[in-house]
Write a protein that holds these residues in place. Structure first.
Motif, PDB file in Angstrom:
ATOM      1  N   PHE A 646       0.814  -1.215   0.000  1.00  0.00           N
ATOM      2  CA  PHE A 646       0.000   0.000   0.000  1.00  0.00           C
ATOM      3  C   PHE A 646       0.848   1.266   0.000  1.00  0.00           C
ATOM      4  CE2 PHE A 646      -3.222  -2.820   2.343  1.00  0.00           C
ATOM      5  CZ  PHE A 646      -3.809  -3.201   1.152  1.00  0.00           C
ATOM      6  N   PHE A 647       2.173   1.127  -0.036  1.00  0.00           N
ATOM      7  CA  PHE A 647       3.115   2.247  -0.155  1.00  0.00           C
ATOM      8  C   PHE A 647       2.909   3.315   0.922  1.00  0.00           C
ATOM      9  CE2 PHE A 647       2.308   0.549  -4.431  1.00  0.00           C
ATOM     10  CZ  PHE A 647       3.581   0.045  -4.725  1.00  0.00           C
ATOM     11  N   GLY A 648       2.448   2.905   2.098  1.00  0.00           N
ATOM     12  CA  GLY A 648       2.329   3.801   3.229  1.00  0.00           C
ATOM     13  C   GLY A 648       1.183   4.780   3.166  1.00  0.00           C
ATOM     14  N   VAL A 649       0.286   4.652   2.170  1.00  0.00           N
ATOM     15  CA  VAL A 649      -0.809   5.623   2.048  1.00  0.00           C
ATOM     16  C   VAL A 649      -1.803   5.492   3.197  1.00  0.00           C
ATOM     17  CG1 VAL A 649      -0.618   5.693  -0.470  1.00  0.00           C
ATOM     18  CG2 VAL A 649      -2.167   4.053   0.599  1.00  0.00           C
ATOM     19  N   HIS A 650      -1.719   4.388   3.946  1.00  0.00           N
ATOM     20  CA  HIS A 650      -2.663   4.178   5.040  1.00  0.00           C
ATOM     21  C   HIS A 650      -2.177   4.803   6.347  1.00  0.00           C
ATOM     22  CE1 HIS A 650       0.461   1.313   5.751  1.00  0.00           C
ATOM     23  NE2 HIS A 650      -0.123   0.794   6.822  1.00  0.00           N
ATOM     24  N   GLN A 651      -1.045   5.471   6.314  1.00  0.00           N
ATOM     25  CA  GLN A 651      -0.489   6.011   7.556  1.00  0.00           C
ATOM     26  C   GLN A 651      -1.317   7.165   8.106  1.00  0.00           C
ATOM     27  OE1 GLN A 651       1.847   4.724   9.358  1.00  0.00           O
ATOM     28  NE2 GLN A 651       2.254   3.073   7.882  1.00  0.00           N
ATOM     29  N   GLN A 652      -1.777   8.039   7.235  1.00  0.00           N
ATOM     30  CA  GLN A 652      -2.550   9.191   7.686  1.00  0.00           C
ATOM     31  C   GLN A 652      -4.016   8.803   7.841  1.00  0.00           C
ATOM     32  OE1 GLN A 652      -1.025  12.030   8.500  1.00  0.00           O
ATOM     33  NE2 GLN A 652       0.899  10.991   7.931  1.00  0.00           N
ATOM     34  N   GLY A 653      -4.602   9.254   8.964  1.00  0.00           N
ATOM     35  CA  GLY A 653      -5.991   8.915   9.192  1.00  0.00           C
ATOM     36  C   GLY A 653      -6.591   9.724  10.321  1.00  0.00           C
ATOM     37  N   MET A 654      -7.826   9.393  10.629  1.00  0.00           N
ATOM     38  CA  MET A 654      -8.524  10.084  11.703  1.00  0.00           C
ATOM     39  C   MET A 654      -8.790   9.097  12.833  1.00  0.00           C
ATOM     40  SD  MET A 654     -12.249  10.415   9.810  1.00  0.00           S
ATOM     41  CE  MET A 654     -12.974  11.232  11.218  1.00  0.00           C
ATOM     42  N   ALA A 655      -8.630   9.583  14.049  1.00  0.00           N
ATOM     43  CA  ALA A 655      -8.799   8.732  15.233  1.00  0.00           C
ATOM     44  C   ALA A 655     -10.244   8.806  15.710  1.00  0.00           C
ATOM     45  CB  ALA A 655      -7.862   9.166  16.338  1.00  0.00           C
ATOM     46  N   ILE A 656     -10.842   7.633  15.863  1.00  0.00           N
ATOM     47  CA  ILE A 656     -12.199   7.535  16.394  1.00  0.00           C
ATOM     48  C   ILE A 656     -12.170   6.525  17.533  1.00  0.00           C
ATOM     49  CG2 ILE A 656     -14.595   6.921  15.909  1.00  0.00           C
ATOM     50  CD1 ILE A 656     -14.137   7.659  13.017  1.00  0.00           C
TER      51      ILE A 656
END
Length: 811
Positions: A646-656
């Motif tokens: 996934f080339f690190g695209v999943h690193q950024q996100g929102m915390a719920i």
């Protein structure tokens, strides 16, 4: 191959006296798939079996009756091969052998029936054998009634006071049997009084004589019958020793002969002609056509029908026209059965559905000389009186009332020369398909020897349709991987290979043979997984785990050898279980993703919107897996997939609530969901099923860990006995340990196989695979016990070696 073997619809036709020779010829080739003839218009009749069909069927039934009586089954015998000529000449032996076997069998049955009757009578006599009376003493009285039965000790005085005078004859031992003679008028009172003595009636057989002597006589007669039955059994046991090979070969030979003799019922015919509608692999079409031309010198010919079959109602006109010399039009030439081009006519031609001036002559012609068709005279029938068609008169009737066809008026010429047919009375192609009148091509799966054993797993689910992707190669890849992952043990993998090869040798069933081959491949992958991934054999690791120097390991048992590879994953360690779970989910992503891609390939030809939906579901699946990999990024598998897949695209996100949801996951799931809503609407609810499918792959890790834990438990309990130093305990522990590991091997193999199949059938196949195809079944069969009859027809020696073989050996 991505798709099944390409098929061509062909019509084979000729004069009827060539039919038997043709059947023999195509049976040896084993290449044509015959379609059952459907005749909704009743224009052409079904063929009839050859005259020898009934006799052959009778002989076949007798052979099978003999084999059943003698207990002979497929796979028995020495495997001796007989020539067809020898078996044909020895058919007369079937009758004599049948008479011999069933004479013996009837004698045995009669003796057994007699013994059952005599044993029953003997049992009845034994009930009264201790009472000192003759059989005739129990009956024949006018004023007395005899009550015979078992009873407690009777108080004679008390019973006399109750029922009046009576006479009693008791047995000479303590069995309690007695015969009580009472006046008929006191019978009811006597029966009531005897209830207090627990009197149980005994049925006395009718007859004369001493029961004791009769019992001895019956016993002797039963014993003599048993001796005769034993003699018959020995005689019947000797028959298979002499005739098993012959019976097995004759059964296969007669089965083939019956199939040939009854084959005309699948064909259609006229009094002088036959027509066979069949499918042939395109790769064998040219060769078959050449062989037919060489064999029959043009008397039998084959026509390729593009996109149509004889079961298409339009051919109720095409077939008679073909017999008259007119070629079959392709469906592309006759869309919706209207105005078929390419059928030029001359004056006097019979044109169905057209208007214009009447034929110039009174003789109706199917075609004039200019059209290349043979003229039909005024008193000639279109096909023949026997077919129920009226003669073609000057007014050119296609069929009179006898033929149930609408008459064709005399004014039936066409200025264009085209055959025009009013389609208002005919079904459209779609309607014909709904009625089952247009048959789908049969499916021939053609694979390498490595992939072919997996075909039976596909057919067990459903044969693929001719137009859809063949899932066999996918099954051949994923099943061994899933199976090997769950077994994952060098010792058990080798054990499965040995057991499967033994099973393959013991069974003659093709399904069992294929299953054995599949398990062998799974066993090889299991052994490799155990050797290089999990580092264990029979639940014992190659090397002791970190911080567990006292753990039993193969390197320790073998004196500290170091050549064994280290385990990449310890399936029973805490981190090992998590790694296996994460790996299982990623395997599920790849597996289901492949299903969606194959679904895209299938739907691209049928429904563009559904094809787009497959892409959308794959996008949603990617978003779900990306979320799981984010959660498991601390694991080796999760970190690798996140960084390199996934080339690190999943690193950024929102915390719920403490859970970080990658923006990329939200974007993918949202975009895919919108597409699904637009295309399938309420179908978006299947997203919950997709999540369930993904979690279902956890069974890969679950079965692997459960199998490893069971093996560890047995090793922990029983290895101390093996290393106890006490000879008795060593032997006892070794036996128990062997049985325990056999149990793990069988249970682990069965559960792994079932789960590997399930993951393909449910989680993957439902994403792209519908099935419901017709399995290719070529006319003709081979026999291991009957020598192959190689056709004396061959193609030019300039052809390849392969093409000179019978088609059956090539297909």
């Amino acid at each position: 191959m991505l798709y099944p073997e390409e098929m061509s619809d062909v019509i084979i036709m000729g004069e009827k006296h060539h039919l038997r020779s043709l059947v023999e010829f195509i049976y040896k080739q084993r290449v044509i798939h015959v379609q059952d003839f459907i005749n909704p218009y009743g224009v052409i009749s079904l063929g009839e079996p050859f005259e020898n069909a009934a006799g052959l069927s009778e002989k076949l039934l007798k052979i099978r009756g003999i084999m059943k009586a003698l207990g002979i089954e497929e796979g028995f015998g020495s495997g001796k091969v007989f020539s067809p000529k020898e078996l044909k000449n020895r058919q007369g032996e079937v009758e004599s052998l049948y008479a011999r076997v069933f004479h013996l069998d009837e004698m045995k049955n009669n003796l057994e029936i007699r013994n059952r009757k005599m044993n029953k009578k003997r049992e009845e006599l034994e009930e009264v054998v201790d009472i000192p009376l003759m059989l005739e003493d129990y009956s024949g009285y006018t004023s007395l009634k005899v009550l015979v039965g078992r009873t407690n000790k009777i108080d004679v005085d008390a019973l006399t006071e109750e029922i009046g005078p009576f006479h009693m004859v008791q047995c000479t031992n303590k069995s309690g049997s007695a015969a009580i003679f009472v006046p008929i008028e006191n019978l009811a009172i006597a029966k009531s009084a005897l209830l207090s003595y627990h009197f149980e009636d005994i049925a006395v057989p009718k007859g004369h004589g001493d029961p004791t002597k009769m019992v001895k006589d019956l016993h002797a007669r039963v014993k003599e019958n048993l001796r005769r039955i034993s003699k018959i059994d020995r005689a019947m046991m000797n028959i298979p020793k002499e005739h098993t090979d012959f019976l097995l070969a004759m059964e296969q030979y007669l089965s083939m002969e019956v199939e040939k003799a009854e084959s005309p019922v699948k064909f259609c015919s006229t009094p002088n002609s036959f027509i066979i509608d069949a499918w042939v692999p395109v790769s064998k079409l040219e060769e078959l056509s050449t062989l037919l031309e060489i064999k029959f010198a043009g008397a039998v010919y084959m026509v390729e029908v593009e996109g149509a079959s004889i079961n298409d109602p339009i051919l109720h006109l095409d077939v008679p026209l073909k017999l008259a010399g007119l070629g079959f039009p392709s469906r592309s030439d006759r869309p919706n059965c209207k105005n078929v081009e390419g059928m030029a006519t001359a004056p006097g031609n019979l044109i169905a559905g057209a208007t214009g001036p009447a034929p110039a002559s009174g003789d109706a012609a199917l075609g004039g000389r200019d059209g290349g068709l043979v003229p039909v005279s005024r008193d000639a029938a279109l096909v023949g009186h026997d077919d129920g068609l009226a003669p073609v008169s000057g007014d050119a009737a296609l069929g009179g009332s006898d033929g149930d066809l609408a008459p064709v008026a005399g004014s039936l010429a066409s200025s264009t020369g085209n055959l025009a047919i009013d389609d208002s009375s005919l079904n459209t192609e779609d309607e014909n398909a709904d009625l089952g009148l247009i048959e789908e091509p049969p499916v021939l799966l053609k694979h390498s020897k490595l992939v072919k054993p997996f075909e039976f797993l596909i057919h067990m689910f459903s044969t693929p349709k001719y137009s859809e992707v063949d899932p066999t190669p996918l099954m051949a890849i994923t099943f061994p991987i899933f199976f090997g992952f769950m077994v994952g043990d060098l010792g058990y993998g080798l054990g499965l290979i040995v057991m499967s090869r033994a099973l393959k040798k013991m069974s003659a069933s093709q399904e069992i043979q294929d299953l054995a081959k599949v398990v062998v491949i799974g066993g090889i992958v299991s052994a490799l997984m155990g050797l290089f991934v999990f580092g264990e054999a029979f639940g014992i690791p190659f090397h002791a785990g970190h911080g567990a120097a006292d753990e039993v390991s193969w390197s320790g048992l073998l004196g500290g050898v170091s050549f064994l590879p280290n385990a990449l994953v310890n399936k029973l360690a805490n981190n090992g279980v998590v790694e296996m779970l994460v790996l299982s989910f990623f395997i599920g992503y790849v597996h289901m993703g492949a299903g969606f891609i194959l679904g895209l390939v299938n739907e691209a030809k049928r429904n563009k919107a559904h094809a787009v939906a497959k892409i959308a579901w794959f996008i949603i699946l990617t978003g779900i897996i990306m979320l799981l990999m984010k959660k498991a990024e601390y694991t080796v598998v999760g970190g690798f997939v996140g960084e390199y897949i996934f080339f690190g695209v999943h690193q950024q996100g929102m915390a719920i609530s403490g859970l970080v949801i990658p923006y990329a996951s939200l974007l993918l799931i949202g975009a895919g969901g919108v597409i699904i809503l637009l295309i399938e609407g309420i179908g978006i609810m299947d997203i919950f099923g997709l999540v369930s499918n993904t979690i279902s792959y956890a069974r890969l890790a679950g079965v692997a860990v459960a199998k490893g834990a069971l093996a560890l438990a047995f090793n922990t309990m029983l290895l101390p006995l093996v290393f106890s130093g006490n000879v008795g305990l060593i032997i006892f522990g070794a036996i128990l340990l062997f049985m325990a590991h056999m149990l793990v091997l069988v249970l682990g193999g069965m559960s792994s196989g079932i789960q590997a199949i399930r993951l393909n059938y449910v989680e993957s196949f439902l994403k792209f695979y519908k099935g419901g195809g017709i399995q290719y079944e070529p006319f003709g069969r081979s026999s291991k016990l009957v020598k192959k009859q190689i056709s004396n027809v061959s193609i030019s020696p300039h052809k390849s070696k392969e093409s000179s073989k019978p088609l059956s050996e090539v297909v």
